[in-house]
Design a protein around this motif. Sequence first.
Motif, PDB file in Angstrom:
ATOM      1  N   VAL A  67      -7.709  13.113   8.034  1.00 59.11           N
ATOM      2  CA  VAL A  67      -7.280  11.720   7.960  1.00 59.11           C
ATOM      3  C   VAL A  67      -6.614  11.516   6.607  1.00 59.11           C
ATOM      4  O   VAL A  67      -7.234  11.742   5.576  1.00 59.11           O
ATOM      5  CB  VAL A  67      -8.459  10.737   8.102  1.00 59.11           C
ATOM      6  CG1 VAL A  67      -7.964   9.288   8.009  1.00 59.11           C
ATOM      7  CG2 VAL A  67      -9.222  10.972   9.386  1.00 59.11           C
ATOM      8  N   VAL A  69      -5.270   8.752   4.198  1.00 59.03           N
ATOM      9  CA  VAL A  69      -5.411   7.323   3.944  1.00 59.03           C
ATOM     10  C   VAL A  69      -4.358   6.948   2.910  1.00 59.03           C
ATOM     11  O   VAL A  69      -4.426   7.375   1.756  1.00 59.03           O
ATOM     12  CB  VAL A  69      -6.820   6.986   3.409  1.00 59.03           C
ATOM     13  CG1 VAL A  69      -6.962   5.484   3.182  1.00 59.03           C
ATOM     14  CG2 VAL A  69      -7.897   7.520   4.337  1.00 59.03           C
ATOM     15  N   GLU A 122      -3.840  -1.567   5.438  1.00 59.05           N
ATOM     16  CA  GLU A 122      -4.426  -0.245   5.655  1.00 59.05           C
ATOM     17  C   GLU A 122      -3.467   0.588   6.484  1.00 59.05           C
ATOM     18  O   GLU A 122      -2.787   0.058   7.356  1.00 59.05           O
ATOM     19  CB  GLU A 122      -5.752  -0.353   6.415  1.00 59.05           C
ATOM     20  CG  GLU A 122      -6.839  -1.096   5.697  1.00 59.05           C
ATOM     21  CD  GLU A 122      -8.087  -1.207   6.569  1.00 59.05           C
ATOM     22  OE1 GLU A 122      -8.570  -0.160   7.061  1.00 59.05           O
ATOM     23  OE2 GLU A 122      -8.553  -2.342   6.758  1.00 59.05           O
ATOM     24  N   TYR A 124      -3.225   4.786   8.140  1.00 59.42           N
ATOM     25  CA  TYR A 124      -3.876   6.086   8.335  1.00 59.42           C
ATOM     26  C   TYR A 124      -3.026   6.985   9.242  1.00 59.42           C
ATOM     27  O   TYR A 124      -2.461   6.520  10.227  1.00 59.42           O
ATOM     28  CB  TYR A 124      -5.232   5.909   9.033  1.00 59.42           C
ATOM     29  CG  TYR A 124      -6.169   4.962   8.352  1.00 59.42           C
ATOM     30  CD1 TYR A 124      -7.049   5.407   7.371  1.00 59.42           C
ATOM     31  CD2 TYR A 124      -6.193   3.620   8.694  1.00 59.42           C
ATOM     32  CE1 TYR A 124      -7.929   4.541   6.748  1.00 59.42           C
ATOM     33  CE2 TYR A 124      -7.066   2.738   8.080  1.00 59.42           C
ATOM     34  CZ  TYR A 124      -7.927   3.201   7.110  1.00 59.42           C
ATOM     35  OH  TYR A 124      -8.792   2.331   6.499  1.00 59.42           O
TER      36      TYR A 124
END
Length: 172
Positions: A67, A69, A122, A124
């Motif tokens: 992942v 970020v 956010e 991702y």
Amino acid sequence: MQQAALMNIGKYQGLIAEAFYSNALIEQLANIQSLLANNQAEPLSHGADKVFKLPLNLGNGETFITVKVFKRQALLKDWHDRKHKSKAERSYRAALYLQAHDIGTPAPIAWLEQWQGKRLLESYYLCIYEPAICWRDALSDVYYNQRDNEPLLALLQTVAPAVRAMHDAGFM
């Protein structure tokens, strides 16, 4: 065939690759912040954009994924990404392109993002975890520890054919 329409995944919007699409994955991704905060998430990078190795249930048992970020950005960069897609979406689409042209890259799973008005809160990018040395770390090792051209040439001979294949496929 890849899904074309954005989907809602909890408070996020994004896409999940067809090969990984399941209700169980959607439920897990809706809570990605808590997954990354638990003790099973292993940090792989500590830069501005962080990278984690994380076990997820992809329907065929537990699988390790990566992942990335992406950090919060300046308003001007958010404006740019609104028009030209976020780093997460561009990473996902780049991986799909490389796969379609038989260029080795970890299988893309999904990209997620949360916008509030014109601000990207956010972001991702998720793909299958594949253990490998980081190019930056390998170069740093040669420059600072080995201080010899022979390991640098060996690195370049490993990377150059992959870069050539990417360029030949039209990926720049």
